[in-house]
Design a protein around this motif. Structure first.
Motif, PDB file in Angstrom:
ATOM      1  N   UNK A  57      90.625  19.743  93.405  1.00 60.11           N
ATOM      2  CA  UNK A  57      90.853  18.253  92.823  1.00 60.11           C
ATOM      3  C   UNK A  57      91.969  17.688  93.225  1.00 60.11           C
ATOM      4  N   UNK A  58      92.669  18.042  93.731  1.00 61.79           N
ATOM      5  CA  UNK A  58      93.933  17.511  94.620  1.00 61.79           C
ATOM      6  C   UNK A  58      93.078  16.068  95.279  1.00 61.79           C
ATOM      7  N   UNK A  92      86.302  23.591  95.232  1.00 60.71           N
ATOM      8  CA  UNK A  92      86.521  23.492  94.265  1.00 60.71           C
ATOM      9  C   UNK A  92      85.140  23.017  93.327  1.00 60.71           C
ATOM     10  N   UNK A  93      84.309  22.801  94.547  1.00 52.58           N
ATOM     11  CA  UNK A  93      82.700  22.087  93.928  1.00 52.58           C
ATOM     12  C   UNK A  93      82.155  22.714  92.962  1.00 52.58           C
ATOM     13  N   UNK A  94      82.559  23.917  92.413  1.00 54.65           N
ATOM     14  CA  UNK A  94      82.025  25.416  91.226  1.00 54.65           C
ATOM     15  C   UNK A  94      82.464  24.298  89.758  1.00 54.65           C
ATOM     16  N   UNK A  95      83.757  24.254  90.020  1.00 58.36           N
ATOM     17  CA  UNK A  95      84.078  24.159  89.162  1.00 58.36           C
ATOM     18  C   UNK A  95      84.435  22.024  88.449  1.00 58.36           C
ATOM     19  N   UNK A  96      84.636  21.197  89.542  1.00 56.82           N
ATOM     20  CA  UNK A  96      83.624  20.097  89.505  1.00 56.82           C
ATOM     21  C   UNK A  96      82.670  19.854  88.920  1.00 56.82           C
ATOM     22  N   UNK A  97      81.830  20.720  89.596  1.00 56.85           N
ATOM     23  CA  UNK A  97      80.582  20.621  88.787  1.00 56.85           C
ATOM     24  C   UNK A  97      80.579  20.369  86.668  1.00 56.85           C
ATOM     25  N   UNK A 107      76.143  13.733  87.317  1.00 61.41           N
ATOM     26  CA  UNK A 107      76.607  13.313  88.231  1.00 61.41           C
ATOM     27  C   UNK A 107      75.628  14.227  89.049  1.00 61.41           C
ATOM     28  N   UNK A 108      75.230  12.991  90.539  1.00 57.24           N
ATOM     29  CA  UNK A 108      74.463  13.567  91.760  1.00 57.24           C
ATOM     30  C   UNK A 108      75.455  14.751  92.747  1.00 57.24           C
ATOM     31  N   UNK A 109      75.001  16.558  93.462  1.00 62.60           N
ATOM     32  CA  UNK A 109      76.119  16.841  93.747  1.00 62.60           C
ATOM     33  C   UNK A 109      75.328  16.549  94.877  1.00 62.60           C
ATOM     34  N   UNK A 110      75.984  15.964  95.574  1.00 66.17           N
ATOM     35  CA  UNK A 110      74.937  15.792  97.387  1.00 66.17           C
ATOM     36  C   UNK A 110      75.113  17.098  98.247  1.00 66.17           C
TER      37      UNK A 110
END
Length: 193
Positions: A57-58, A92-97, A107-110
């Motif tokens: 998030x930062x 924070x990947x899961x929360x961002x997704x 969003x394409x999380x690669x």
């Protein structure tokens, strides 16, 4: 050669991609069905916009999600013209997704990949971060001849001298920069820079 590179990139992406489109998870979606291709000749960068970096998030990803959500509602009738690509991993990947999904942003999380390889074919790097003194990712994208959209901030001032750097302070500036970058080829790099 450029067409071969784009096709190779698309094939690799199909093998391990997860697209979040309109709030639904879809596996192995054909890239051509979600990526806006703007034909301008053999050297065209075609795969839209991306962020690369640690999923924290930062890094300003909450602000990026809010900007993209507002942009798709106000400027694009509810859906961005192409999927926004996020390259990287982190705590924070899961929360961002989840945030992208909640806001209905395609969003394409690669996952984690080398910037030079991951960026092939992309036209625009969006980096909302203001936490680095001199962001290497922005410098790399500028060196690759890409448009770079950055938050107007003292940490990004060095990059303003480059013709492909599009700084923004307000939502309207972000919207203009995003549209310009997606719809125009970046100018060629000057030997003077």
């Amino acid at each position: 050669q450029h067409q071969q590179l784009v096709q190779q990139q698309q094939q690799q992406q199909r093998q391990r991609r997860r697209i979040i489109r309109g709030g639904d998870d879809e596996d192995k979606v054909d890239v051509a069905s979600v990526v806006s291709v703007i034909p301008h000749g053999p050297e065209t960068l075609t795969s839209g916009a991306y962020f690369v970096g640690k999923m924290l998030w930062q890094k300003g990803l909450d602000k990026l999600a809010a900007l993209l959500s507002r942009l798709q509602k106000r400027a694009y009738g509810g859906s961005l013209p192409s999927c926004f690509h996020l390259i990287g991993d982190g705590p924070d990947l899961a929360a961002i997704e989840k945030r992208f999904k909640k806001l209905g942003i395609r969003g394409d999380f690669e996952g984690r990949r080398d910037h030079a390889r991951a960026a092939a074919g992309y036209r625009v790097l969006v980096n909302p971060s203001v936490t680095e003194v001199l962001c290497t990712t922005v410098a790399e994208a500028l060196a690759m001849g890409k448009w770079v959209i950055v938050k107007r901030h003292p940490s990004n001032e060095f990059f303003y001298q480059f013709p492909t750097c599009l700084p923004f302070s307000t939502f309207d500036e972000f919207a203009r920069a995003y549209s310009r970058a997606l719809n125009h080829e970046p100018p060629p790099l000057s030997r003077a820079l």
